[in-house]
Design an enzyme around this catalytic site. Sequence first.
Site, PDB file in Angstrom:
ATOM      1  N   ASP A   1       0.850  -1.185   0.000  1.00 52.60           N
ATOM      2  CA  ASP A   1       0.000   0.000   0.000  1.00 52.60           C
ATOM      3  C   ASP A   1       0.888   1.237   0.000  1.00 52.60           C
ATOM      4  O   ASP A   1       2.026   1.200   0.470  1.00 52.60           O
ATOM      5  CB  ASP A   1      -0.873   0.037   1.266  1.00 52.60           C
ATOM      6  CG  ASP A   1      -2.073  -0.907   1.188  1.00 52.60           C
ATOM      7  OD1 ASP A   1      -2.378  -1.414   0.098  1.00 52.60           O
ATOM      8  OD2 ASP A   1      -2.711  -1.128   2.233  1.00 52.60           O
TER       9      ASP A   1
ATOM     10  N   ARG B   1      -1.633  -0.403  -8.527  1.00 55.03           N
ATOM     11  CA  ARG B   1      -2.981   0.038  -8.129  1.00 55.03           C
ATOM     12  C   ARG B   1      -2.968   1.558  -8.242  1.00 55.03           C
ATOM     13  O   ARG B   1      -2.112   2.213  -7.653  1.00 55.03           O
ATOM     14  CB  ARG B   1      -3.296  -0.366  -6.696  1.00 55.03           C
ATOM     15  CG  ARG B   1      -4.638   0.202  -6.216  1.00 55.03           C
ATOM     16  CD  ARG B   1      -4.785   0.148  -4.709  1.00 55.03           C
ATOM     17  NE  ARG B   1      -4.835  -1.213  -4.223  1.00 55.03           N
ATOM     18  CZ  ARG B   1      -4.422  -1.568  -2.991  1.00 55.03           C
ATOM     19  NH1 ARG B   1      -3.916  -0.679  -2.161  1.00 55.03           N
ATOM     20  NH2 ARG B   1      -4.518  -2.818  -2.609  1.00 55.03           N
TER      21      ARG B   1
HETATM   22  P1  FDA Z   1     -14.151  10.082  -4.210  1.00 55.85           P
HETATM   23  O1  FDA Z   1     -13.577  10.247  -2.856  1.00 55.85           O
HETATM   24  O2  FDA Z   1     -14.409  11.313  -5.015  1.00 55.85           O
HETATM   25  O3  FDA Z   1     -15.435   9.187  -4.098  1.00 55.85           O
HETATM   26  C1  FDA Z   1     -16.319   9.008  -5.180  1.00 55.85           C
HETATM   27  C2  FDA Z   1     -17.691   8.676  -4.617  1.00 55.85           C
HETATM   28  O4  FDA Z   1     -17.633   7.426  -3.947  1.00 55.85           O
HETATM   29  C3  FDA Z   1     -18.155   9.674  -3.553  1.00 55.85           C
HETATM   30  O5  FDA Z   1     -18.818  10.754  -4.127  1.00 55.85           O
HETATM   31  C4  FDA Z   1     -19.052   8.812  -2.710  1.00 55.85           C
HETATM   32  O6  FDA Z   1     -20.305   8.710  -3.341  1.00 55.85           O
HETATM   33  C5  FDA Z   1     -18.392   7.460  -2.759  1.00 55.85           C
HETATM   34  N1  FDA Z   1     -17.515   7.203  -1.597  1.00 55.85           N
HETATM   35  C6  FDA Z   1     -16.171   7.328  -1.546  1.00 55.85           C
HETATM   36  N2  FDA Z   1     -15.702   6.954  -0.339  1.00 55.85           N
HETATM   37  C7  FDA Z   1     -16.772   6.588   0.399  1.00 55.85           C
HETATM   38  C8  FDA Z   1     -16.962   6.094   1.730  1.00 55.85           C
HETATM   39  N3  FDA Z   1     -15.931   5.898   2.551  1.00 55.85           N
HETATM   40  N4  FDA Z   1     -18.217   5.812   2.150  1.00 55.85           N
HETATM   41  C9  FDA Z   1     -19.270   5.983   1.332  1.00 55.85           C
HETATM   42  N5  FDA Z   1     -19.168   6.461   0.064  1.00 55.85           N
HETATM   43  C10 FDA Z   1     -17.946   6.762  -0.404  1.00 55.85           C
HETATM   44  N6  FDA Z   1      -5.224   5.531  -0.832  1.00 55.85           N
HETATM   45  C11 FDA Z   1      -3.899   5.666  -0.535  1.00 55.85           C
HETATM   46  O7  FDA Z   1      -3.445   6.787  -0.287  1.00 55.85           O
HETATM   47  N7  FDA Z   1      -3.075   4.572  -0.518  1.00 55.85           N
HETATM   48  C12 FDA Z   1      -3.527   3.321  -0.825  1.00 55.85           C
HETATM   49  O8  FDA Z   1      -2.751   2.360  -0.812  1.00 55.85           O
HETATM   50  C13 FDA Z   1      -4.915   3.166  -1.131  1.00 55.85           C
HETATM   51  N8  FDA Z   1      -5.435   1.958  -1.439  1.00 55.85           N
HETATM   52  C14 FDA Z   1      -6.727   1.857  -1.897  1.00 55.85           C
HETATM   53  C15 FDA Z   1      -7.227   0.635  -2.336  1.00 55.85           C
HETATM   54  C16 FDA Z   1      -8.489   0.559  -2.915  1.00 55.85           C
HETATM   55  C17 FDA Z   1      -8.988  -0.752  -3.404  1.00 55.85           C
HETATM   56  C18 FDA Z   1      -9.289   1.735  -3.036  1.00 55.85           C
HETATM   57  C19 FDA Z   1     -10.626   1.701  -3.682  1.00 55.85           C
HETATM   58  C20 FDA Z   1      -8.823   2.929  -2.550  1.00 55.85           C
HETATM   59  C21 FDA Z   1      -7.553   3.005  -1.966  1.00 55.85           C
HETATM   60  N9  FDA Z   1      -7.071   4.202  -1.453  1.00 55.85           N
HETATM   61  C22 FDA Z   1      -5.738   4.310  -1.124  1.00 55.85           C
HETATM   62  C23 FDA Z   1      -8.000   5.330  -1.174  1.00 55.85           C
HETATM   63  C24 FDA Z   1      -8.090   6.280  -2.339  1.00 55.85           C
HETATM   64  O9  FDA Z   1      -6.880   6.979  -2.468  1.00 55.85           O
HETATM   65  C25 FDA Z   1      -9.218   7.295  -2.141  1.00 55.85           C
HETATM   66  O10 FDA Z   1      -8.997   8.054  -1.018  1.00 55.85           O
HETATM   67  C26 FDA Z   1     -10.590   6.687  -2.020  1.00 55.85           C
HETATM   68  O11 FDA Z   1     -10.766   5.616  -2.884  1.00 55.85           O
HETATM   69  C27 FDA Z   1     -11.658   7.744  -2.343  1.00 55.85           C
HETATM   70  O12 FDA Z   1     -11.442   8.245  -3.630  1.00 55.85           O
HETATM   71  P2  FDA Z   1     -12.386   7.887  -4.879  1.00 55.85           P
HETATM   72  O13 FDA Z   1     -11.500   7.728  -6.081  1.00 55.85           O
HETATM   73  O14 FDA Z   1     -13.228   6.757  -4.562  1.00 55.85           O
HETATM   74  O15 FDA Z   1     -13.174   9.227  -5.148  1.00 55.85           O
END
Ligand code: FDA
Length: 298
Positions: free
Chosen positions: A123, A174
């Site tokens: 990660d 990732r």
């Molecule tokens: P965004 O935050 O804009 O979310 C898009 C939409 O998804 C939101 O509008 C909401 O509707 C929904 N949503 C998002 N999070 C939610 C929640 N917690 N509860 C409910 N609804 C929610 N980061 C990092 O720094 N190091 C890492 O190693 C990882 N590893 C990782 C693995 C995997 C499989 C995922 C999916 C994510 C990560 N992340 C991570 C976290 C990533 O960097 C990021 O912070 C989150 O995925 C939120 O960003 P989105 O791209 O989903 O967009």
Amino acid sequence: MLNKLIITMLPLIPKTIIKMVAMKYIAGNSIDDAKRVTDEFARLGGMTTIDVLGEFVTTKEEAQTEKEESKRVLHAIKENNMPTYLSVKPTSQGLEIDEEFAYRNIKEIITLADEYGIFVRLDMENSPYTDGILNLYRRFRADGFDNVGIVLQAYMRRSEDDIKSLISLKPNIRLCKGIYKEAPSIAFQSKEEVRNNYKKLLRMIFDNDMYVGVATHDDVLINDAIAEIAKRKLTKAHYEFQMLLGVREKRRNEILNMGHPMRIYVPYGSDWYGYATRRLKENPDMASHIFKAMFTGK
Ligand code: FDA
């Protein structure tokens, strides 16, 4: 407004309340819980990655405990032939204490995983550790391990250069937006800038024939990736989607039903607080969930 207030108040909210709301993001306390979630999602055709909760470990003893738990996960994956792999936070293995110590711990994990035919993803954590984690990754590849992958964060301005510097290794990446608070000098701050960089990095990854886990819940980025995959006629050998346990499950199942590979990130363990509060800060409905838990106890 209410969400912002709740975020500032999070440290004051009793842990029992936070736990009640946060448990949807966590499989449970033990590896059996992670196995149950993996089995359930496998029945829908999906895969998982298992994460032992724990980070920013400050003593060597804690790091040893984390390492042993990670090895227990590997034994369980092997014994039960689970469609999953292991995600490891390098600070949980002692990166904050000493890079060499973390290298030895993670190498032990990767060596066992390699023996069992299991993949391990490092990660990505906050910016003080970016160089250290990339160094570890490069060292493991130089040691001859191919069962290890990396994470790149689209909000980091450096990620474009990091991809360029990794091209010759053809890493399994990732790609996520990035979750930690970082300074504007090193990280894009606005939603649009982060999205644009995500799209740009995704294209660089595809152009250079690297495998990518498209890790996002953002429809704009999911739709962009789906269009790009179709345009380039990419197969499952090139990509998968990834989401977090408990987040946007309906959308997740739609993507799966379209025929795309989907993996969910399944954390488990008693050290849940840091992970859970980060998830709650992202959740647009957080305020209502917390108030509901405070007043109804569920
Ligand atoms: P965004 O935050 O804009 O979310 C898009 C939409 O998804 C939101 O509008 C909401 O509707 C929904 N949503 C998002 N999070 C939610 C929640 N917690 N509860 C409910 N609804 C929610 N980061 C990092 O720094 N190091 C890492 O190693 C990882 N590893 C990782 C693995 C995997 C499989 C995922 C999916 C994510 C990560 N992340 C991570 C976290 C990533 O960097 C990021 O912070 C989150 O995925 C939120 O960003 P989105 O791209 O989903 O967009």
